[in-house]
Design an enzyme around this catalytic site. Structure first.
Site, mmCIF file in Angstrom:
data_model
loop_
_atom_site.group_PDB
_atom_site.id
_atom_site.type_symbol
_atom_site.label_atom_id
_atom_site.label_comp_id
_atom_site.label_asym_id
_atom_site.label_seq_id
_atom_site.Cartn_x
_atom_site.Cartn_y
_atom_site.Cartn_z
ATOM 1 N N ARG A 98 0.834 -1.224 0.000
ATOM 2 C CA ARG A 98 0.000 0.000 0.000
ATOM 3 C C ARG A 98 0.865 1.270 0.000
ATOM 4 N NH1 ARG A 98 -3.146 -3.811 -0.232
ATOM 5 N NH2 ARG A 98 -5.197 -3.882 0.764
ATOM 6 N N SER A 142 -10.616 -1.142 4.249
ATOM 7 C CA SER A 142 -9.706 -1.329 5.386
ATOM 8 C C SER A 142 -9.325 0.019 5.965
ATOM 9 C CB SER A 142 -8.413 -2.012 4.940
ATOM 10 O OG SER A 142 -8.669 -3.230 4.306
ATOM 11 N N GLU A 144 -4.571 2.693 7.312
ATOM 12 C CA GLU A 144 -4.281 2.521 5.893
ATOM 13 C C GLU A 144 -4.895 3.694 5.142
ATOM 14 O OE1 GLU A 144 -6.441 1.032 2.714
ATOM 15 O OE2 GLU A 144 -5.518 -0.936 2.931
HETATM 16 N N1 EPU Z 1 -10.376 -11.687 10.573
HETATM 17 C C1 EPU Z 1 -11.032 -11.821 11.779
HETATM 18 N N2 EPU Z 1 -11.920 -10.857 12.144
HETATM 19 C C2 EPU Z 1 -12.199 -9.805 11.356
HETATM 20 C C3 EPU Z 1 -11.529 -9.666 10.118
HETATM 21 C C4 EPU Z 1 -10.614 -10.617 9.746
HETATM 22 O O1 EPU Z 1 -10.810 -12.764 12.516
HETATM 23 O O2 EPU Z 1 -13.031 -8.986 11.741
HETATM 24 C C5 EPU Z 1 -9.434 -12.736 10.133
HETATM 25 C C6 EPU Z 1 -10.022 -13.528 8.979
HETATM 26 O O3 EPU Z 1 -10.789 -14.615 9.431
HETATM 27 C C7 EPU Z 1 -8.800 -13.990 8.232
HETATM 28 C C8 EPU Z 1 -7.802 -12.864 8.467
HETATM 29 O O4 EPU Z 1 -8.269 -12.130 9.587
HETATM 30 O O5 EPU Z 1 -8.276 -15.170 8.793
HETATM 31 C C9 EPU Z 1 -7.642 -11.974 7.275
HETATM 32 O O6 EPU Z 1 -8.885 -11.401 6.899
HETATM 33 P P1 EPU Z 1 -9.276 -11.155 5.347
HETATM 34 O O7 EPU Z 1 -8.951 -12.350 4.580
HETATM 35 O O8 EPU Z 1 -10.659 -10.644 5.317
HETATM 36 O O9 EPU Z 1 -8.262 -10.049 4.839
HETATM 37 P P2 EPU Z 1 -7.692 -8.770 5.585
HETATM 38 O O10 EPU Z 1 -6.287 -9.018 5.937
HETATM 39 O O11 EPU Z 1 -8.603 -8.388 6.665
HETATM 40 C C10 EPU Z 1 -6.792 -7.640 3.386
HETATM 41 C C11 EPU Z 1 -6.830 -6.270 2.754
HETATM 42 C C12 EPU Z 1 -8.181 -6.027 2.071
HETATM 43 C C13 EPU Z 1 -8.356 -7.083 1.015
HETATM 44 C C14 EPU Z 1 -8.297 -8.475 1.701
HETATM 45 C C15 EPU Z 1 -8.374 -9.602 0.719
HETATM 46 C C16 EPU Z 1 -5.360 -4.880 4.114
HETATM 47 C C17 EPU Z 1 -5.267 -3.800 5.134
HETATM 48 N N3 EPU Z 1 -6.589 -5.262 3.780
HETATM 49 O O12 EPU Z 1 -7.779 -7.653 4.417
HETATM 50 O O13 EPU Z 1 -8.122 -4.751 1.438
HETATM 51 O O14 EPU Z 1 -9.590 -6.931 0.335
HETATM 52 O O15 EPU Z 1 -7.035 -8.611 2.407
HETATM 53 O O16 EPU Z 1 -7.180 -9.720 0.010
HETATM 54 O O17 EPU Z 1 -4.331 -5.354 3.643
HETATM 55 C C18 EPU Z 1 -8.765 -2.451 1.450
HETATM 56 O O18 EPU Z 1 -7.571 -2.193 1.273
HETATM 57 O O19 EPU Z 1 -9.638 -1.542 1.569
HETATM 58 C C19 EPU Z 1 -9.166 -3.836 1.582
HETATM 59 C C20 EPU Z 1 -10.416 -4.190 1.810
#
Ligand code: EPU
Length: 335
Positions: free
Chosen positions: A164, A235, A331
């Site tokens: 990012r 995010s 972010e």
């Molecule tokens: N999780 C939880 N609780 C929550 C959210 C997530 O336990 O409330 C756990 C999920 O179960 C999973 C892990 O955390 O095991 C990761 O969650 P997720 O796969 O939803 O991805 P993320 O790391 O939360 C990132 C990006 C998103 C992108 C997704 C999918 C960042 C800051 N965010 O989210 O980007 O869509 O991966 O690749 O890197 C954005 O930038 O606006 C955005 C949505």
């Protein structure tokens, strides 16, 4: 091209907060942009360029000029048997570009389906999702230099892309305005299916880019609010990167914590998990609340004030730090 005064930002930012800017102007060509850059309103005020407003949180009225690109075109500028190169205007909606690629059989953008925002901002923010980052397909970023008023460009390696992050967020943040981005896409099928929900697709016969897109859109819809209905910036925080040593202590207490090794020394942990496990799911301050289906998101119930969002952000950061000893960093771009 018109310079509008005291312009409301509620509908041009996805957080939908009730704030205004002193001046707002859109341009459809590089010539119009230069005209704006020569205007007294630009010369005498601070200024900022915005894209789809999907990553911006204005904490008060903006006492300056906001610029927005309406440079919108997609041109094929080169092709070989293996790849195609497209030049895309900064004002094209990001997801329209992704759809264009899928319709034309160009591989490489499909994992970035459904991300709000525009092409210009994609190159600044290095947007990413589902195992892909836009820097994987960016070849060159074309800009106007606001000091010399001349066109210039940055090749991929000059953009210093990271998670990012890019040079346009730091030393170049004020000086260069992105006018178009050149992407190189593959004409040969190639998929990145490493990310959890996409893994199952690897078994699918005759997998298409549309299959990948549909899977991603349904995961996104189930976890992330639609910015047209619920205000948010996706995010709100970055996923923090911690040392393997600190992670070792954390996993001993929380064996279920999801994590992604970066290298031998560093591990990335999901901020959403930390926020949820700090007990903050659904927590609200005024009209701002932690989105239940994805705790990484701060949502606006329609009545949130900028102060509500700032207070909730501080509360989340403090609570997560107290519980896990990890500092979260936004972010979203907080102004
Ligand atoms: N999780 C939880 N609780 C929550 C959210 C997530 O336990 O409330 C756990 C999920 O179960 C999973 C892990 O955390 O095991 C990761 O969650 P997720 O796969 O939803 O991805 P993320 O790391 O939360 C990132 C990006 C998103 C992108 C997704 C999918 C960042 C800051 N965010 O989210 O980007 O869509 O991966 O690749 O890197 C954005 O930038 O606006 C955005 C949505």
């Amino acid at each position: 091209m018109e310079i509008l005064e005291n312009y409301p930002l509620k509908d041009i930012t996805t957080m939908h907060l009730d704030v205004r800017c002193k001046y707002f102007a859109e341009y459809a060509t590089e010539e119009e942009l230069i005209e704006l850059l020569l205007s007294p309103q630009y010369g005498l005020n601070r200024s900022m360029h915005i894209g789809g407003g999907s990553n911006l949180v204005f904490t008060r009225d903006y006492d300056g000029m906001l610029l927005h690109s309406r440079i919108r075109y997609i041109s094929k500028i080169a092709a070989s048997t293996q790849t195609v190169r497209l030049e895309v205007g900064a004002g094209v909606a990001w997801d329209d570009f992704v759809k264009h690629c899928i319709e034309h059989g160009y591989y490489g953008a499909e994992n970035l389906s459904g991300i709000p925002g525009e092409v210009g901002a994609s190159a600044v923010q290095n947007i990413g999702s589902y195992g892909a980052e836009v820097c994987d397909i960016i070849s060159r970023v074309n800009c106007i230099d606001t000091v010399t008023m001349e066109a210039c460009h940055f090749m991929h390696d000059e953009c210093q892309y990271a998670y990012r992050d890019s040079i346009f967020k730091h030393q170049h943040s004020q000086r260069y305005i992105v006018t178009s981005v050149e992407y190189t896409l593959s004409l040969k099928p190639q998929f990145t299916l490493t990310y959890g929900p996409l893994k199952a697709l690897a078994e699918k016969p005759a997998l298409s880019m549309s299959d990948v897109r549909e899977t991603i859109l349904s995961v996104r819809n189930s976890k992330l609010p639609d910015p047209r209905e619920i205000g948010s910036v996706g995010s709100f925080f970055k996923n923090p990167v911690i040392s393997t040593q600190q992670f070792g202590k954390l996993v001993a207490t929380y064996p279920a914590i999801p994590h992604y090794p970066i290298d031998d020394n560093m591990v990335k942990v999901p901020a959403g998990w930390l926020i949820e496990n700090a007990g903050l799911k659904g927590h609200s301050i005024g009209g701002a609340y932690v989105y239940e289906k994805q705790c990484l998101v701060i949502a606006n119930n329609g009545n949130a004030t900028p102060d509500d969002v700032v207070s909730l952000c501080k509360h989340i950061t403090q609570t997560v730090n107290d519980k896990f000893g990890i500092e979260l960093h936004p972010e979203a771009n907080i102004i």
